[in-house]
Scaffold this active site. Structure first.
Site, mmCIF file in Angstrom:
data_model
loop_
_atom_site.group_PDB
_atom_site.id
_atom_site.type_symbol
_atom_site.label_atom_id
_atom_site.label_comp_id
_atom_site.label_asym_id
_atom_site.label_seq_id
_atom_site.Cartn_x
_atom_site.Cartn_y
_atom_site.Cartn_z
ATOM 1 N N HIS A 193 8.645 -7.372 -4.444
ATOM 2 C CA HIS A 193 7.424 -8.002 -4.273
ATOM 3 C C HIS A 193 6.585 -8.308 -5.732
ATOM 4 O O HIS A 193 7.158 -8.013 -6.856
ATOM 5 C CB HIS A 193 6.518 -7.173 -3.614
ATOM 6 C CG HIS A 193 6.582 -7.074 -2.031
ATOM 7 N ND1 HIS A 193 7.693 -6.107 -1.660
ATOM 8 C CD2 HIS A 193 6.020 -7.641 -1.003
ATOM 9 C CE1 HIS A 193 7.577 -6.400 -0.298
ATOM 10 N NE2 HIS A 193 6.580 -7.480 0.288
ATOM 11 N N LYS A 240 1.285 -5.919 -6.464
ATOM 12 C CA LYS A 240 1.235 -5.227 -5.358
ATOM 13 C C LYS A 240 1.138 -3.609 -5.782
ATOM 14 O O LYS A 240 1.546 -3.055 -6.607
ATOM 15 C CB LYS A 240 2.704 -5.355 -4.498
ATOM 16 C CG LYS A 240 2.742 -4.414 -3.171
ATOM 17 C CD LYS A 240 3.901 -4.762 -2.286
ATOM 18 C CE LYS A 240 3.967 -3.965 -1.121
ATOM 19 N NZ LYS A 240 3.051 -3.983 -0.146
HETATM 20 P P1 NAD Z 1 -5.475 -8.038 -2.497
HETATM 21 O O1 NAD Z 1 -5.750 -6.819 -3.504
HETATM 22 O O2 NAD Z 1 -5.274 -9.410 -2.968
HETATM 23 O O3 NAD Z 1 -6.707 -8.165 -1.263
HETATM 24 C C1 NAD Z 1 -7.231 -6.879 -0.690
HETATM 25 C C2 NAD Z 1 -8.830 -7.353 -0.583
HETATM 26 O O4 NAD Z 1 -9.395 -6.122 -0.103
HETATM 27 C C3 NAD Z 1 -9.523 -7.395 -1.839
HETATM 28 O O5 NAD Z 1 -10.103 -8.388 -2.220
HETATM 29 C C4 NAD Z 1 -10.264 -6.250 -2.043
HETATM 30 O O6 NAD Z 1 -11.644 -6.450 -2.734
HETATM 31 C C5 NAD Z 1 -10.663 -5.803 -0.505
HETATM 32 N N1 NAD Z 1 -11.150 -4.706 -0.341
HETATM 33 C C6 NAD Z 1 -10.943 -3.403 -0.826
HETATM 34 N N2 NAD Z 1 -11.510 -2.442 -0.277
HETATM 35 C C7 NAD Z 1 -12.466 -2.986 0.660
HETATM 36 C C8 NAD Z 1 -13.499 -2.468 1.140
HETATM 37 N N3 NAD Z 1 -13.765 -0.982 1.380
HETATM 38 N N4 NAD Z 1 -14.274 -3.312 2.327
HETATM 39 C C9 NAD Z 1 -13.660 -4.610 2.127
HETATM 40 N N5 NAD Z 1 -12.806 -5.157 1.588
HETATM 41 C C10 NAD Z 1 -12.325 -4.290 0.797
HETATM 42 O O7 NAD Z 1 -4.246 -7.524 -1.560
HETATM 43 P P2 NAD Z 1 -3.357 -8.483 -0.616
HETATM 44 O O8 NAD Z 1 -2.183 -9.009 -1.186
HETATM 45 O O9 NAD Z 1 -4.067 -9.572 0.139
HETATM 46 O O10 NAD Z 1 -2.882 -7.359 0.331
HETATM 47 C C11 NAD Z 1 -3.750 -6.577 1.139
HETATM 48 C C12 NAD Z 1 -3.011 -5.386 2.001
HETATM 49 O O11 NAD Z 1 -2.201 -6.144 3.072
HETATM 50 C C13 NAD Z 1 -1.858 -4.494 1.136
HETATM 51 O O12 NAD Z 1 -2.015 -3.517 1.722
HETATM 52 C C14 NAD Z 1 -0.749 -5.379 1.361
HETATM 53 O O13 NAD Z 1 0.339 -4.526 1.231
HETATM 54 C C15 NAD Z 1 -0.792 -5.730 2.762
HETATM 55 N N6 NAD Z 1 -0.064 -6.803 3.541
HETATM 56 C C16 NAD Z 1 0.330 -6.788 4.560
HETATM 57 C C17 NAD Z 1 1.049 -7.853 5.280
HETATM 58 C C18 NAD Z 1 1.536 -7.471 6.651
HETATM 59 O O14 NAD Z 1 2.212 -8.531 7.230
HETATM 60 N N7 NAD Z 1 1.410 -6.566 7.404
HETATM 61 C C19 NAD Z 1 1.233 -8.858 4.402
HETATM 62 C C20 NAD Z 1 1.107 -8.829 3.152
HETATM 63 C C21 NAD Z 1 0.188 -7.992 2.558
#
Ligand code: NAD
Length: 267
Positions: free
Chosen positions: A156, A160
């Protein structure tokens, strides 16, 4: 029309999910929120995701917007998703959680809240291809698992936060369940001189580099031959499309925990 609330609206996934909602018939964005100290709070969603003004300000908590929606789509951080599930237990809205990195206890609490109070689709990977890969890995494990060594490699992007990926853990769980093994057979990395590889072990190796969206390979290595099953995600839209599909599917379901196999009809 399904009314969607997006958590983590300014994140890598939140942004793509909002774009996909705007492009999908039958679902509309009614609200979005971020962590209270995010620079995106107070801005218009359109401004944050590179579109014209949508007339939807980014709020700083779920409580402020939860009344407006039918479903909350949450790809944030493990502690935030748990906090949001606790809030939602009082409202009973449908939920889609794609966040990874939960401890066992956190995930158990979220599942218990859902069983009692709201329908939840929770999956560490929402792409169609990975959910098919789970099935292919199950089949390969049934045929080869007793005799072949099985190892998983995941790669990744550098930003991440958790390792190994939730998807790698989910793949290891599929293999362990198929073989009747428990979680103590997972090994998250290898270092130093380790001698001969134990027979009953599933190794998981992690790569963090550049902008890799998400890659998983499962090795089935035997004597004189090897099978590698690989999934490569080229864009986050594959996960975002799955999340929006899950949101459309989960509204109106009974409280409980569902996964992408339910959503995609793979069960
Ligand atoms: P990222 O850090 O770019 O985005 C996360 C967002 O959540 C940030 O903007 C952050 O400010 C916000 N956030 C944090 N705490 C918060 C709160 N209390 N209330 C509201 N917003 C809050 O990360 P990302 O790359 O977008 O990934 C997010 C999550 O999704 C990770 O855990 C990642 O592993 C997961 N993910 C899952 C899949 C899937 O298919 N299930 C795919 C990609 C990523």
């Amino acid at each position: 029309m399904v009314k969607a609330i997006v958590a983590g609206a300014a994140g890598r996934m939140g942004t793509r999910i909002i774009h996909n909602i705007l492009d999908t018939p039958g679902i509309e964005l009614v609200a979005a929120f971020e962590r209270p100290d995010s620079p995106a709070v107070g801005k218009d969603v359109g401004e944050v995701i590179g579109l014209p003004n949508l007339g939807i300000p980014i709020e700083d908590s779920l409580e402020k917007v939860i009344d407006k929606g039918d479903v909350i789509i949450d790809f944030t951080f493990h502690e935030a998703s748990l906090a949001n599930a606790r809030i939602n237990a009082k409202y009973g809205k449908a939920m889609v959680i794609g966040t990874t990195g939960f401890s066992k206890e956190e995930l158990e609490e979220i599942h218990e809240l859902a069983r009692q109070h709201f329908p939840l689709v929770q999956a560490y990977n929402m792409s169609l291809g990975i959910n098919l890969l789970y099935k292919l890995v199950e089949l390969a494990t049934q045929v080869l698992g007793e005799d072949f060594d099985i190892e998983i490699v995941e790669a990744h992007h550098r930003m991440k936060k958790d390792a190994p990926s939730g998807t790698a853990i989910a793949l290891a769980n599929v293999i362990a369940r198929t073989l009747g093994w428990d979680e103590s057979t997972f090994r998250f990395c290898r270092e130093g001189i380790i001698g001969e590889r134990p027979k009953k072990e599933i190794g998981i190796q992690t790569i963090r580099a550049g902008e890799i969206v998400g890659e998983h390979t499962v090795y089935f290595a035997g004597t004189g031959e090897r099978i590698e099953l690989t999934h490569r995600a080229a864009s986050r839209d594959t996960f975002a499309r799955g999340a929006v599909k899950a949101a459309l599917w989960v509204v109106g379901k009974s409280p409980g925990v569902y996964d992408m196999h339910d959503v995609l009809g793979l069960k």
